[in-house]
Design an enzyme around this catalytic site. Structure first.
Site, mmCIF file in Angstrom:
data_model
loop_
_atom_site.group_PDB
_atom_site.id
_atom_site.type_symbol
_atom_site.label_atom_id
_atom_site.label_comp_id
_atom_site.label_asym_id
_atom_site.label_seq_id
_atom_site.Cartn_x
_atom_site.Cartn_y
_atom_site.Cartn_z
ATOM 1 N N ASP A 69 0.843 -1.193 0.000
ATOM 2 C CA ASP A 69 0.000 0.000 0.000
ATOM 3 C C ASP A 69 0.878 1.243 0.000
ATOM 4 O O ASP A 69 1.697 1.440 0.915
ATOM 5 C CB ASP A 69 -0.917 -0.010 1.230
ATOM 6 C CG ASP A 69 -1.855 1.175 1.251
ATOM 7 O OD1 ASP A 69 -2.754 1.246 0.409
ATOM 8 O OD2 ASP A 69 -1.672 2.062 2.125
ATOM 9 N N THR A 102 -3.218 5.187 -4.095
ATOM 10 C CA THR A 102 -2.160 5.892 -3.360
ATOM 11 C C THR A 102 -0.791 5.687 -4.004
ATOM 12 O O THR A 102 0.048 6.589 -3.986
ATOM 13 C CB THR A 102 -2.120 5.413 -1.895
ATOM 14 O OG1 THR A 102 -2.011 3.975 -1.878
ATOM 15 C CG2 THR A 102 -3.388 5.806 -1.162
ATOM 16 N N THR A 103 -0.566 4.492 -4.555
ATOM 17 C CA THR A 103 0.703 4.237 -5.249
ATOM 18 C C THR A 103 0.717 4.929 -6.603
ATOM 19 O O THR A 103 1.709 5.560 -6.985
ATOM 20 C CB THR A 103 0.915 2.725 -5.425
ATOM 21 O OG1 THR A 103 0.872 2.085 -4.151
ATOM 22 C CG2 THR A 103 2.242 2.436 -6.097
ATOM 23 N N ASP A 395 -9.475 -0.276 1.931
ATOM 24 C CA ASP A 395 -9.431 0.347 0.597
ATOM 25 C C ASP A 395 -10.655 -0.040 -0.230
ATOM 26 O O ASP A 395 -11.256 0.799 -0.904
ATOM 27 C CB ASP A 395 -8.158 -0.082 -0.141
ATOM 28 C CG ASP A 395 -6.906 0.584 0.417
ATOM 29 O OD1 ASP A 395 -7.050 1.429 1.323
ATOM 30 O OD2 ASP A 395 -5.799 0.255 -0.042
#
Length: 538
Positions: A69, A102-103, A395
């Site tokens: 994550d 997020t990445t 998520d």
């Protein structure tokens, strides 16, 4: 004299302060951001790798976390470069706003800056690059909107879309082997929320042992605590008082104090006075006709005995997050001050009983007034697996809530990136001036996302991306990368879809962060404050 004076640099900063100017500052920011992107890019996609994070703090020294994550990785590592900290922040915002991507947002921003660095070496001004990026972003968002779908009018199709979105989100997580199983759990939990965006009603309980497929969704609220000694294990029609108050406050606790008594009888009298004060405190709670008392702090032996004598289930040392959620789902409020206990609002539920999960005893609250409440119980072999499974499910829940409230969806597998890149390339060809170079650079950065996804799967990215570009040129705009078979395929047919809001947030966050970093032409690190000899502040 004047010429000599002009040769001497003028110092305006203190000796310990540091300053980087112009090219040095710009390169420092760009290279710091690129380093963050290079750190994260191997975790991108359904076949991305994981990182092991080892804590070096005194409190949790040696603790190990395993995750892919992006927000968790960036939150855990120590970053010194100021531009890299901006990428950490946009990843946190992405996690807070939509829960996923997020990445991608950090990697895409670093790719924008990598392309911008090439243009800077060609002597393009940063403002020209920023202007081109802005025009490219407008075109990319327009293409994203044109290739979005809204199928919420068909309940059966929308249900299938929710399942596919959950599967797509889980495909890059540790739960990808059991994505159908956990997708059903996540959808069932989100349906109970009735279009609410508040995840506080969903509780996570992690218990070591068993396998991931032993996890389940419980329709009640589980509290990882046990009742006190000789107290009831089952309560019907519970009237719950939730408190955050010390149950030993009347003991003498003055640091460094010493009490001298000249007889054992006086010691007994002192303990008797303390017990009377504690009994008065317990009686103040009991007069509300409660049969369950839950306290965030410890309940010592004497008050625990008083609650047992009154037939009240008393639960001590409940964690604060659990107490807050319990107050929410039971409709009660947390009491901190005994003086205002007259107007306290009690929580209610139909039944409280002690159950077992594995080898552990827990309390289950059933028949809660807040129907949205439920508990996801996660089982697994190690603590690291359970923590990563919780992050993955969180998520998925965030993504599903986003889709339920804003039903637009887009295609995954690098399909939308190719659509946006082709639109930006076409607009750049129509644009005169140096801004067209920046627009082309923006499009090349977008194409890096399917390239990285393909590389992480061990495939020939040059071959797959060129095939994908050719397919889109032929009008097959729903085609993307099938990472399970190593070929291009129809994403709509495979059900590889993502929320529109997630992609839009990634594009906006990455573009704005890249613009901010490109504007930098100086870094000033202030000198540390010097302490006076008599400064005793910590």
């Amino acid at each position: 004299m004047a010429a000599a004076a002009s040769l001497n640099p003028v110092h305006i900063l203190k000796g310990d302060a540091e300053e980087e100017r112009r090219e040095d500052a710009r390169l420092s920011c760009i290279f710091g951001s690129i380093a963050i992107g290079d750190l994260l890019k191997s975790t991108l996609g359904p076949k991305g790798m994981d990182k092991i994070l080892v804590s070096d703090s005194r409190r949790t020294s040696g603790s190990v976390e395993l995750t892919n994550d992006g927000a968790t990785i960036l939150r855990s590592i120590g970053v010194d470069n100021p531009a890299a900290k901006i990428l950490v922040e946009i990843s946190k915002v992405q996690d807070k706003e939509v829960g996923d991507g997020t990445t991608t947002v950090a990697v895409l921003c670093s790719e924008f800056l990598k392309e911008a660095d090439k243009l800077l070496s060609l002597k393009l001004h940063p403002q020209t690059i920023i202007s081109g990026f802005r025009k490219a972003a407008v075109e990319a968002k327009a293409a994203l909107m044109e290739h979005s779908y809204d199928r919420s009018s068909n309940p059966t199709q929308f249900e299938e879309d929710l399942m596919n979105i959950a599967r797509t989100t889980l495909s890059s997580k540790i739960l990808n082997r059991y994505k159908d199983f956990f997708a059903k759990i996540a959808i069932a939990a989100v349906k109970r929320l009735n279009k609410s965006t508040d995840l506080k009603a969903i509780q996570f309980i992690k218990k070591l042992g068993g396998t991931l497929t032993d996890s389940f969704l419980d329709d009640g609220f589980l509290l990882d605590k046990k009742p006190g000694v000789h107290q009831p294990k089952l309560v019907e029609n519970a009237r719950i008082l939730i408190a955050n108050t010390p149950m030993d406050a009347d003991k003498v606790k003055v640091f460094g104090s010493r009490i001298t008594l000249d007889s054992v009888a006086k010691l007994g009298d002192m303990e008797l006075v303390e017990n009377e004060k504690m009994k008065a405190k317990v009686d103040a709670f009991l007069k509300h006709n409660i049969n369950v008392f839950i306290n965030r702090q410890l309940i010592y032996n004497y008050p625990e005995q008083l609650f047992a004598d009154a037939g009240v289930m008393a639960i001590e040392h409940a964690d604060f997050e659990g107490v807050e959620k319990l107050a929410l789902v039971t409709g009660g409020e947390i009491v901190s001050d005994i003086e205002r206990c007259e107007t306290v609002k009690l929580g209610k539920c139909d039944r409280i009983e002690e159950i077992m999960i594995g080898e552990d005893h827990l309390l289950k609250f059933s028949g809660l007034p807040v129907g949205e409440s439920c508990t996801i119980v996660l089982r697994g072999a190690t603590e690291q697996i359970l923590n990563e499974a919780e992050r993955a499910l969180h998520d998925v829940l965030c993504v599903l809530i986003t889709v339920v409230n804003e039903s637009l969806i887009v295609l995954g597998g690098g399909c939308t990136e190719m659509v946006m890149a082709r639109r930006v390339f076409a607009k750049a060809a129509e644009t005169a001036g140096k801004e067209s170079l920046a627009m082309e650079a923006y499009a090349r950065a977008l194409l890096q996302i399917p390239t990285i996804i393909s590389d992480n799967g061990g495939y020939d990215s040059a071959q797959l991306v060129s095939e994908l570009r050719s397919a889109h040129a032929e009008g097959k705009v729903t085609y993307g990368l099938n990472m399970y078979e190593g070929k291009i395929d129809d994403m709509l047919k495979l059900g590889i879809i993502e929320p529109f809001k997630v992609k839009c947030q990634v594009l906006s966050g990455a573009t704005e962060a890249a613009e901010m970093i490109l504007r930098v032409d100086g870094i000033i690190k202030a000198a540390p404050r010097r302490r006076a000899p008599d400064d005793r502040h910590c």
